[in-house]
Design an enzyme around this catalytic site. Structure first.
Site, PDB file in Angstrom:
ATOM      1  N   PHE A  45       0.801  -1.174   0.136  1.00  0.00           N
ATOM      2  CA  PHE A  45       0.004   0.053   0.080  1.00  0.00           C
ATOM      3  C   PHE A  45       0.981   1.282   0.025  1.00  0.00           C
ATOM      4  O   PHE A  45       1.957   1.098   0.780  1.00  0.00           O
ATOM      5  CB  PHE A  45      -0.724   0.005   1.281  1.00  0.00           C
ATOM      6  CG  PHE A  45      -1.951   0.960   1.241  1.00  0.00           C
ATOM      7  CD1 PHE A  45      -3.146   0.787   0.360  1.00  0.00           C
ATOM      8  CD2 PHE A  45      -1.812   2.059   1.936  1.00  0.00           C
ATOM      9  CE1 PHE A  45      -3.993   1.701   0.339  1.00  0.00           C
ATOM     10  CE2 PHE A  45      -2.648   3.158   1.731  1.00  0.00           C
ATOM     11  CZ  PHE A  45      -3.828   2.932   0.713  1.00  0.00           C
ATOM     12  N   ASP A  66       1.551  -5.063   7.907  1.00  0.00           N
ATOM     13  CA  ASP A  66       0.176  -4.181   7.817  1.00  0.00           C
ATOM     14  C   ASP A  66      -0.558  -4.887   7.828  1.00  0.00           C
ATOM     15  O   ASP A  66      -1.123  -5.784   6.900  1.00  0.00           O
ATOM     16  CB  ASP A  66       0.716  -3.236   6.674  1.00  0.00           C
ATOM     17  CG  ASP A  66      -0.646  -2.482   6.275  1.00  0.00           C
ATOM     18  OD1 ASP A  66      -1.737  -2.709   6.809  1.00  0.00           O
ATOM     19  OD2 ASP A  66      -0.585  -1.529   5.567  1.00  0.00           O
ATOM     20  N   TYR A  87     -11.517   0.851  10.595  1.00  0.00           N
ATOM     21  CA  TYR A  87     -12.442   1.253   9.818  1.00  0.00           C
ATOM     22  C   TYR A  87     -12.740   0.349   8.739  1.00  0.00           C
ATOM     23  O   TYR A  87     -14.058   0.814   7.890  1.00  0.00           O
ATOM     24  CB  TYR A  87     -12.186   2.536   9.225  1.00  0.00           C
ATOM     25  CG  TYR A  87     -10.888   2.954   8.362  1.00  0.00           C
ATOM     26  CD1 TYR A  87     -10.885   2.603   7.154  1.00  0.00           C
ATOM     27  CD2 TYR A  87      -9.782   3.478   9.180  1.00  0.00           C
ATOM     28  CE1 TYR A  87      -9.822   2.754   6.578  1.00  0.00           C
ATOM     29  CE2 TYR A  87      -8.713   3.869   8.414  1.00  0.00           C
ATOM     30  CZ  TYR A  87      -8.911   3.424   6.960  1.00  0.00           C
ATOM     31  OH  TYR A  87      -7.550   3.613   6.322  1.00  0.00           O
ATOM     32  N   LYS A  88     -12.571  -0.672   8.358  1.00  0.00           N
ATOM     33  CA  LYS A  88     -12.570  -1.579   7.440  1.00  0.00           C
ATOM     34  C   LYS A  88     -13.546  -2.767   7.972  1.00  0.00           C
ATOM     35  O   LYS A  88     -14.727  -2.457   8.174  1.00  0.00           O
ATOM     36  CB  LYS A  88     -11.240  -2.152   6.606  1.00  0.00           C
ATOM     37  CG  LYS A  88     -10.678  -1.140   5.756  1.00  0.00           C
ATOM     38  CD  LYS A  88      -9.248  -1.879   5.447  1.00  0.00           C
ATOM     39  CE  LYS A  88      -8.314  -0.861   4.942  1.00  0.00           C
ATOM     40  NZ  LYS A  88      -8.922  -0.035   3.866  1.00  0.00           N
ATOM     41  N   ARG A 125     -12.496  -4.124  -7.107  1.00  0.00           N
ATOM     42  CA  ARG A 125     -12.270  -4.993  -5.930  1.00  0.00           C
ATOM     43  C   ARG A 125     -13.612  -5.247  -5.609  1.00  0.00           C
ATOM     44  O   ARG A 125     -14.564  -4.622  -5.282  1.00  0.00           O
ATOM     45  CB  ARG A 125     -11.553  -4.311  -4.790  1.00  0.00           C
ATOM     46  CG  ARG A 125     -10.165  -4.059  -5.090  1.00  0.00           C
ATOM     47  CD  ARG A 125      -9.420  -3.835  -3.827  1.00  0.00           C
ATOM     48  NE  ARG A 125      -9.762  -2.631  -3.139  1.00  0.00           N
ATOM     49  CZ  ARG A 125      -9.343  -2.111  -1.795  1.00  0.00           C
ATOM     50  NH1 ARG A 125      -8.008  -2.606  -1.544  1.00  0.00           N
ATOM     51  NH2 ARG A 125      -9.740  -1.108  -1.323  1.00  0.00           N
TER      52      ARG A 125
END
Length: 398
Positions: free
Chosen positions: A123, A200, A225-226, A374
């Site tokens: 990322f 990560d 937050y995912k 995605r």
């Protein structure tokens, strides 16, 4: 093709969907790997916190336990989702800030070792932060080139890690392809060379079982937050293995990480244990949703979440093969369940032009350049019927 309604009827986690707030005009939300839906309990908790705790207690709330939330929530998150014993996880800051803190601490703890290993498709934040640290400390970045359809393989790590390596940083689940890394084996290889490991967990926490202690992870950072449904910009979390606390020193020396925050004395003296990972005042209001989300995840269990996640992504792959591949769509995610995280990526030139009509039809996937769509179903809030409807709409547009 299996009937999605039959799959939903047989789903042991189906009842959890009713605990989430419905979105007006959204028929298929397939972006849980980017931003999770809010729980009804979260709205109630936020209202209760503002009206009763904040409004009534005011500054007294800090002595009611708010100051301990970074540690108590961290311990609970560690137990429910991360495989971490108490005293090693804190909730604080953003993912970017925590990556900087832990990475700087790691390279400073390995003086004389001038190399940091990372991969080309990690990322952007991970790569950008390490580029900045390398410039600050005069380090050399060693890049592992990976296919965007896959991820880092242990053999690739073994080729580049040696006595010059201070740290390696990879993602547990690759943000683009969904590749699930072999954390334990990569850790073993890095540790044999004397290097520290950092992971990560942004795309795996709350979706894939994680065993930080058992895998021998040194450092880890992730967001909430995912799949943890913490809300936009919810605080991140950091893990530091217990025996490294006290040896590694994070560089952002704020008052909350001091051994006696309210003495306001001269000079910085780090607190003992994981509190030393803190810097500034904890984002208390932003932590409120995590209480509700951990309640739900604990009840459901991460093992059951993973089982449904694999069923959802397998179903999405079956639909893609039958409906989308004939229209020029390529699946660029692992088909082997053991190597697949919680999302899959579909690739086709021109996908970006389909975002607006998909959204207009109430179908919300996630787009990643170049040409990647995605599909990220969240096991606690996504039905098989949603996946069916979303990919059916995509087929119609194609």
């Amino acid at each position: 093709m299996t009937d999605p309604l039959a799959l939903d009827a047989a789903d042991p986690l189906a009842h959890f969907r009713d605990r989430f707030l419905a979105a007006d005009g959204v028929a298929s939300y397939l972006d849980g790997n980017s931003l999770g839906r809010p729980l009804k309990a979260t709205a109630d908790l936020m209202d209760e916190f503002i009206r009763r705790q904040w409004a009534n207690r005011l500054i007294q709330g800090w002595t009611d336990g708010w100051l301990e939330w970074p540690l108590t929530l961290g311990d609970r998150l560690g137990a429910i989702a991360l495989g971490a014993a108490p005293g090693q996880v804190v909730v604080a800051d953003s993912t970017t800030v925590l990556i900087y803190k832990l990475a700087r601490a790691a390279v400073d703890a390995r003086p004389g070792r001038r190399r940091v290993v990372l991969d080309t498709d990690n990322f952007p934040t991970d790569r950008y932060v390490l580029e900045g640290i390398a410039a600050e400390r005069g380090l050399e970045l060693v890049w592992i080139s990976v296919s965007p359809e896959e991820g880092v393989d242990p053999a690739q790590v073994a080729e580049v890690v040696d006595e010059r390596t201070a740290m390696v940083l990879f993602s547990h689940v690759a943000y683009r392809s969904g590749w699930l890394a072999d954390v334990a084996e990569i850790n073993r290889i890095a540790h044999e060379a004397g290097a520290l490991t950092m992971w990560d967990l942004c795309h795996s926490a709350g979706s894939v079982p994680i065993e930080l202690d058992a895998w021998g992870v040194d450092l880890a950072v992730g967001c909430t937050y995912k799949y943890l449904n913490g809300g936009p910009g919810a605080p991140a979390f950091a893990y530091m293995r217990a025996d490294l606390l006290g040896e590694l020193h994070q560089p952002i020396q704020g008052w909350m990480g001091h051994r006696a925050s309210f003495e306001m004395g001269p000079g910085y003296e780090p607190a003992k244990g994981s509190r030393a990972l803190l810097s500034g005042t904890p984002p208390i209001l932003a932590m409120v949703p995590l209480h509700a989300n951990l309640d739900v995840l604990e009840e459901a269990t991460i093992e059951a979440v993973r089982a449904k996640s694999l069923l959802l992504t397998s179903y999405a792959l079956d639909l893609a093969d039958e409906w989308l591949v004939p229209h020029g769509v390529e699946v660029v995610s692992p088909r082997t369940p053991a190597r697949r995280g919680g999302h899959i990526t579909l690739k086709r030139p021109g996908f970006e032009q389909l975002l607006e009509p998909l959204w207009a039809a109430g179908v919300i996937p996630d787009y990643r350049r170049p040409d990647g769509l995605r599909i990220g179903p969240a096991p606690l809030s996504t039905s098989f019927a949603e996946v069916h409807h979303g990919l059916s709409t995509l087929r119609t547009l194609l």
